[in-house]
Write a protein that holds these residues in place. Structure first.
Motif, mmCIF file in Angstrom:
data_model
loop_
_atom_site.group_PDB
_atom_site.id
_atom_site.type_symbol
_atom_site.label_atom_id
_atom_site.label_comp_id
_atom_site.label_asym_id
_atom_site.label_seq_id
_atom_site.Cartn_x
_atom_site.Cartn_y
_atom_site.Cartn_z
ATOM 1 N N LYS A 250 -2.084 -51.114 -0.647
ATOM 2 C CA LYS A 250 -3.449 -50.604 -0.508
ATOM 3 C C LYS A 250 -3.663 -49.433 -1.455
ATOM 4 C CE LYS A 250 -3.980 -51.903 4.363
ATOM 5 N NZ LYS A 250 -4.278 -51.422 5.740
ATOM 6 N N ARG A 251 -4.900 -49.296 -1.892
ATOM 7 C CA ARG A 251 -5.217 -48.199 -2.799
ATOM 8 C C ARG A 251 -4.992 -46.861 -2.103
ATOM 9 N NH1 ARG A 251 -11.169 -47.580 -5.164
ATOM 10 N NH2 ARG A 251 -11.452 -46.608 -3.130
ATOM 11 N N GLY A 252 -4.310 -45.988 -2.817
ATOM 12 C CA GLY A 252 -3.979 -44.687 -2.258
ATOM 13 C C GLY A 252 -2.614 -44.628 -1.618
ATOM 14 N N ASP A 253 -2.012 -45.802 -1.301
ATOM 15 C CA ASP A 253 -0.680 -45.829 -0.699
ATOM 16 C C ASP A 253 0.389 -45.717 -1.780
ATOM 17 O OD1 ASP A 253 -1.921 -46.103 1.681
ATOM 18 O OD2 ASP A 253 -1.396 -48.221 1.988
ATOM 19 N N THR A 254 1.536 -45.180 -1.401
ATOM 20 C CA THR A 254 2.681 -45.067 -2.306
ATOM 21 C C THR A 254 3.759 -46.046 -1.874
ATOM 22 O OG1 THR A 254 2.222 -42.731 -2.764
ATOM 23 C CG2 THR A 254 4.440 -43.520 -3.244
ATOM 24 N N PHE A 255 4.235 -46.831 -2.836
ATOM 25 C CA PHE A 255 5.238 -47.876 -2.584
ATOM 26 C C PHE A 255 6.455 -47.607 -3.461
ATOM 27 C CE2 PHE A 255 7.268 -51.964 -3.215
ATOM 28 C CZ PHE A 255 7.234 -52.542 -1.954
ATOM 29 N N THR A 256 7.648 -47.818 -2.912
ATOM 30 C CA THR A 256 8.887 -47.617 -3.677
ATOM 31 C C THR A 256 9.387 -48.961 -4.192
ATOM 32 O OG1 THR A 256 9.491 -45.700 -2.337
ATOM 33 C CG2 THR A 256 11.242 -46.721 -3.630
ATOM 34 N N VAL A 257 9.480 -49.083 -5.512
ATOM 35 C CA VAL A 257 10.002 -50.290 -6.149
ATOM 36 C C VAL A 257 11.489 -50.086 -6.409
ATOM 37 C CG1 VAL A 257 9.872 -51.796 -8.165
ATOM 38 C CG2 VAL A 257 7.777 -50.846 -7.191
ATOM 39 N N TRP A 258 12.306 -51.001 -5.896
ATOM 40 C CA TRP A 258 13.753 -50.964 -6.072
ATOM 41 C C TRP A 258 14.166 -52.069 -7.034
ATOM 42 C CZ3 TRP A 258 16.867 -47.388 -3.395
ATOM 43 C CH2 TRP A 258 16.229 -46.671 -2.382
ATOM 44 N N LEU A 259 15.061 -51.750 -7.959
ATOM 45 C CA LEU A 259 15.608 -52.724 -8.904
ATOM 46 C C LEU A 259 17.131 -52.680 -8.808
ATOM 47 C CD1 LEU A 259 15.528 -54.694 -11.376
ATOM 48 C CD2 LEU A 259 15.540 -52.637 -12.821
#
Length: 292
Positions: A59-68
Motif C-alpha cells: 500500500k502507498r505509504g507503507d514500508t516493505f523489506t525486500v530480502w535477497l
C-alpha cells in the motif's frame, strides 16, 4: 564538444600508454598484474541461484523489506561406477550337507546376510556433507511473493535494487558481499527498505553483479544479472480522494477560485447592503420628532 564516450576512450588511450594492458576479464586497461588477478578470480565464477520476496500486497505509504538470498549451486555428485558381480563357485555336495546340517539356526544366517547387504548397499556415510538452507527456503519465510532466478556468482557479488521516483529505497546491507563458493554452500543476504509514494502499477529492477578486486582493494564489475519485476501499489479510498483534489486540472482550480471570489464578493455586498440599511434607519430615527 568532448562527449563522455570520447573522454572514456581518451582515458583508455592514456592508460594504454602507461604500461597498461587491455584486460578481457573487465574490458578495461589495467596493469598486467591486476589483469592476471582479475582473470584468476573470473575463472572461479560458477552458476548460482537467487531468491527474493517481491512486495505483495503493498500500500502507498507503507514500508516493505525486500530480502535477497544468493548462493552458489552445489555441483551434482558424480555417479559411482557399477560394482562388478563376482561369481562364486557352486558348493560341492559335502559343503551343502555341511550347511544344511549346521547347528546354527537358519534365521540367524539370514539375519547376518541381510545386515551385511544393508551395510554394503543401503547405508549412508556418517560424514555426509551438510548443505545449508537453499535461498528459496530462506526467502519463503519472509512476507511477500517469492521470486526465483539464476545468477552467476563469484567470490564477491554486488546487489542493487532500483526503482523510479515512485519509491524511496534505503539499503540495509552492504552493496558488495562475499559469497561462499564451497561447502556448506550457504546463502549471502541483502535487504532494502522500500516505501511506495505513488499508487498503480510499477516496476523495480534487482541486479546482481560479480566483482573482482585489484591489489588496492578496488572492485571491478565483470558480469551482471538484472531481474525486473512488476507489482501493484494499492491506494486507499481516502488517499484517492486526496489525489483527486491534489491532481485536479488547472481549469478546475480556476473555476474553484472564481466561485470562491464570487462568494467573497457576495458576502462583501451583503455586508455593504446591511451597512446602508442600518445607516438609513438611523437617519430616519434622527428625523422622527417622537424620537426626541
Amino acid at each position: 564538444m568532448l562527449t563522455a564516450c570520447d573522454a572514456k576512450q581518451a582515458d583508455q588511450a592514456a592508460d594504454a600508454g602507461e604500461n597498461k594492458v587491455f584486460c578481457e576479464a573487465t574490458l578495461e586497461y589495467v596493469t598486467p598484474q591486476d589483469c592476471e588477478d582479475f582473470t584468476r578470480q573470473a575463472e572461479r565464477q560458477m552458476p548460482g541461484k537467487a531468491a527474493f520476496n517481491a512486495p505483495h500486497p503493498l500500500k502507498r505509504g507503507d514500508t516493505f523489506t525486500v530480502w535477497l538470498a544468493v548462493a552458489a549451486t552445489p555441483p551434482k555428485p558424480r555417479p559411482e561406477p557399477p560394482t562388478e558381480a563376482v561369481l562364486l563357485p557352486r558348493p560341492t555336495a559335502p559343503e551343502q550337507d555341511l550347511v544344511i546340517h549346521s547347528e546354527e539356526p537358519a534365521s540367524s544366517v539370514a539375519t547376518e546376510h541381510s545386515v551385511t547387504a544393508n551395510a554394503n548397499f543401503g547405508s549412508q556415510p556418517d560424514d555426509e556433507e551438510y548443505i545449508a538452507p537453499d535461498p528459496s527456503e530462506i526467502v519463503g519465510r519472509m512476507s511477500g511473493h517469492p521470486e526465483y532466478f539464476s545468477a552467476v556468482v563469484g567470490d564477491y557479488v554486488a546487489a542493487e535494487l532500483d526503482g523510479d521516483a515512485s519509491f524511496e529505497i534505503k539499503p540495509a546491507s552492504d552493496r558488495i558481499q562475499r559469497v561462499k563458493l564451497g561447502p556448506p554452500w550457504s546463502s549471502t543476504i541483502w535487504k532494502w527498505h522500500v516505501t511506495a509514494k505513488r499508487g498503480g502499477n510499477h516496476t523495480m529492477t534487482l541486479s546482481t553483479a560479480v566483482q573482482v578486486r585489484d591489489r588496492n582493494g578496488k572492485f571491478h564489475e565483470i558480469d551482471s544479472t538484472p531481474r525486473a519485476f512488476a507489482f501493484d501499489v494499492q491506494v486507499t479510498p481516502l488517499d484517492k480522494a486526496r489525489d483527486i483534489l491534489t491532481d485536479a486540472p488547472v481549469w478546475m482550480k480556476l473555476i474553484g477560485g472564481v466561485f470562491a471570489a464570487a462568494a467573497l464578493l457576495l458576502g462583501t455586498v451583503k455586508d455593504f447592503r446591511n451597512a446602508l440599511f442600518s445607516l438609513f434607519k438611523k437617519e430616519e430615527n434622527d428625523d422622527d420628532p417622537a424620537g426626541k
